[in-house]
Design an enzyme around this catalytic site. Structure first.
Site, PDB file in Angstrom:
ATOM      1  N   GLU A 278      25.552  35.415   1.644  1.00 10.06           N
ATOM      2  CA  GLU A 278      25.406  34.979   0.256  1.00 10.06           C
ATOM      3  C   GLU A 278      23.927  34.862  -0.086  1.00 10.06           C
ATOM      4  OE1 GLU A 278      27.437  31.337  -0.623  1.00 10.06           O
ATOM      5  OE2 GLU A 278      29.309  31.960   0.345  1.00 10.06           O
ATOM      6  N   GLU A 332      32.430  30.832 -12.249  1.00  7.05           N
ATOM      7  CA  GLU A 332      33.711  30.220 -11.890  1.00  7.05           C
ATOM      8  C   GLU A 332      33.774  28.812 -12.469  1.00  7.05           C
ATOM      9  OE1 GLU A 332      35.000  31.242  -7.663  1.00  7.05           O
ATOM     10  OE2 GLU A 332      32.860  31.751  -7.610  1.00  7.05           O
ATOM     11  N   LYS A 335      35.048  25.378 -10.518  1.00  9.39           N
ATOM     12  CA  LYS A 335      34.345  24.761  -9.393  1.00  9.39           C
ATOM     13  C   LYS A 335      33.808  23.410  -9.807  1.00  9.39           C
ATOM     14  CE  LYS A 335      32.215  27.232  -6.360  1.00  9.39           C
ATOM     15  NZ  LYS A 335      31.268  28.099  -5.635  1.00  9.39           N
ATOM     16  N   GLU A 341      26.946  25.227  -9.982  1.00  9.92           N
ATOM     17  CA  GLU A 341      28.082  25.694  -9.191  1.00  9.92           C
ATOM     18  C   GLU A 341      28.962  26.659  -9.979  1.00  9.92           C
ATOM     19  OE1 GLU A 341      29.188  24.950  -5.806  1.00  9.92           O
ATOM     20  OE2 GLU A 341      27.014  24.715  -5.887  1.00  9.92           O
TER      21      GLU A 341
END
Length: 481
Positions: A278, A332, A335, A341
């Site tokens: 990542e 997203e 999250k 985040e």
């Protein structure tokens, strides 16, 4: 050519087989840049459309955090390298039983046995970052070994088994200088030595999660932003000189990767291959999360893609080429935690691009359209408060859920909520919304420097620059730094 013309046909065929095998092996270990496909979002596109979006930005691979067949089958047919994952909670059973590992491989991966784009299997995700499940630390390598044996027995020797390592595996997350990198004492001998020995023995990679954003934001007073974004240095040129090795660095990503190399060398495994599970940059964040914006996210990912595609490597490992994955395919919204985040995506959930990017690293930077200016590259200069989200009438959006969050916050520290109890200076107005705003601000003030101390509270809170204090009721604040 003259020599080849004199060789027997059978020998030429044998040589051709060896060349083809070597070429296939090389292609499997060459650099590619893929995307992490997280699915914690509302109304995300169906798998086939999501994979089309990944291909549209030049992704060569897609990595999953589980092994859901609904997503693996479309990925296997997409032409992308695809990387399934073993959820952390399965590690104990897979470590305890070779039979369990064999069953998992047979039921999950055997349908893809002949698909040569299945090249890696990640066992767990940042397992060593979670102190609440410490027993899994010591089960990680046995689980990896059992899965490795099961893959071999099913004719899937090409699939390399690995895991992902957060930068918090380094003691104090210290990367200054890179040569000072050392694994935490609680994992160095007990976990990292056997893990690296396994990776080295099986010719796999150690995959790390290296986020220049977090390292830069924690050290922004000494690390220039352009160094974190892999941008050319303005004159006079900035380089970081490592006194331990004499090497010089022009970007923070190389700097961080070489800190992991130094840590591996300290435990006797200097030759283990390194890769990126990542990396990326957030495209938005809360008021206190400076530097999180579209301009920086696009700049980082474009420059990172070009840097990795160049094959230049790092100062400690020149010429190093590696598999790598950008986080993430989508923003997203489900999250938890701070706003960053929910804002790492290349795409919005509706499939529109957050910004243009070419993950092959071949597109000239000058060909991209202009980006919106960054307006938050330095910490917010004033105070911030954390207040409850309200409806159109000024009430808490969900009083039952807000009461639960108040109760949980008050339990974290004795006396924290005394001001909103009867007789306290913040008891009036006696409403759920007013009490929640004080409690959220007080809790954030107390725990803002502690992991988990965010202005979030199950999505029921929001940061504000407006002081909600009134009369003798003074709300605690946070000052970004």
């Amino acid at each position: 050519m003259a020599i080849a013309s004199r060789l027997p046909l059978q020998l030429l065929l044998v040589i051709g087989v060896f060349i083809a095998a070597a070429s296939a092996s090389g292609s499997e270990t060459a650099h590619f840049l893929g995307v992490n496909y997280g699915r914690l979002g509302d109304d995300l596109p169906p798998p086939r459309r999501a994979l089309e979006l990944a291909r549209s930005v030049g992704a060569a691979a897609v990595r999953f955090y589980d092994s859901n067949a609904t997503f693996l089958y479309p990925a296997a047919a997409s032409g992308l390298v695809f990387v399934p994952g073993v959820p952390n909670e399965l590690i104990p059973s897979l470590a305890a039983s070779q039979h369990a590992a064999a069953d998992w491989v047979a039921s999950t991966l055997l349908p893809f046995r002949r698909n040569r784009r299945l090249r890696y299997l990640f066992v767990g995700n940042e397992v060593l970052s979670d102190p609440t499940t410490k027993s899994r630390w010591f089960q990680l390598v046995p689980a990896m070994a059992n899965l490795h044996r099961a893959l071999r027995r099913n004719g899937m020797r090409r699939v390399k088994v690995s895991t992902t390592l957060g930068m918090d595996a380094l003691d104090g997350q210290n990367v200054f200088p890179p040569s000072a990198g050392v694994f935490r004492p609680d994992i160095a001998d007990a976990v990292m030595r056997p893990l690296l020995a396994f990776v080295e023995r099986t010719d796999s990679y150690l995959f790390v999660d290296a986020y220049a954003y977090f390292t830069w934001s924690a050290n922004h007073t000494i690390v220039p932003l352009h160094y974190a974004l892999l941008e050319p240095s303005p004159s006079p040129a900035y380089q970081y000189h490592d006194p331990g090795t004499g090497l010089s660095y022009t970007n923070l990503l190389d700097h961080m990767l070489d800190a992991v190399v130094a840590a591996m060398c300290r435990v006797g495994h200097c030759g283990v291959r390194l890769a990126l599970a990542e990396t990326g940059w957030p495209n938005a964040g809360d008021l206190d999360q400076f530097g999180a914006n579209v301009r920086n996210a696009a700049t980082y990912n474009r420059n990172m893609a070009r840097h990795l595609a160049s094959g230049v490597g790092t100062p400690r490992r020149p010429g190093m080429r590696m598999p790598a994955f950008v986080f993430a395919l989508f923003n997203e919204d489900l999250k938890t935690g701070p706003a960053t985040e929910r804002h790492w995506g290349l795409f919005h959930p509706n499939g529109s691009a957050v910004y243009e990017v070419d993950l092959t690293g071949h597109r000239p930077l000058a060909s991209y359209p202009a980006l919106p200016p960054a307006t938050n590259d330095v910490p917010y200069p004033g105070k911030l408060w954390c207040v409850v989200r309200t409806d159109d009438h000024g009430g808490a959006v969900n009083e039952t859920a807000v009461r639960e969050q108040i109760e949980a916050a008050c339990a974290d520290e004795a006396g924290l909520c005394d001001p909103v109890r009867p007789g306290g200076e913040c008891y009036l107005p006696n409403t759920v919304a007013a009490h929640a705003s004080y409690v959220f601000s007080a809790h954030w003030n107390r725990f803002s420097k502690v992991y988990g101390g965010w202005c979030y509270f199950a999505g029921l809170a929001v940061e504000t620059t407006a002081d909600p204090s009134h009369g003798s009721c003074k709300f605690p604040s946070v000052t970004p730094s």
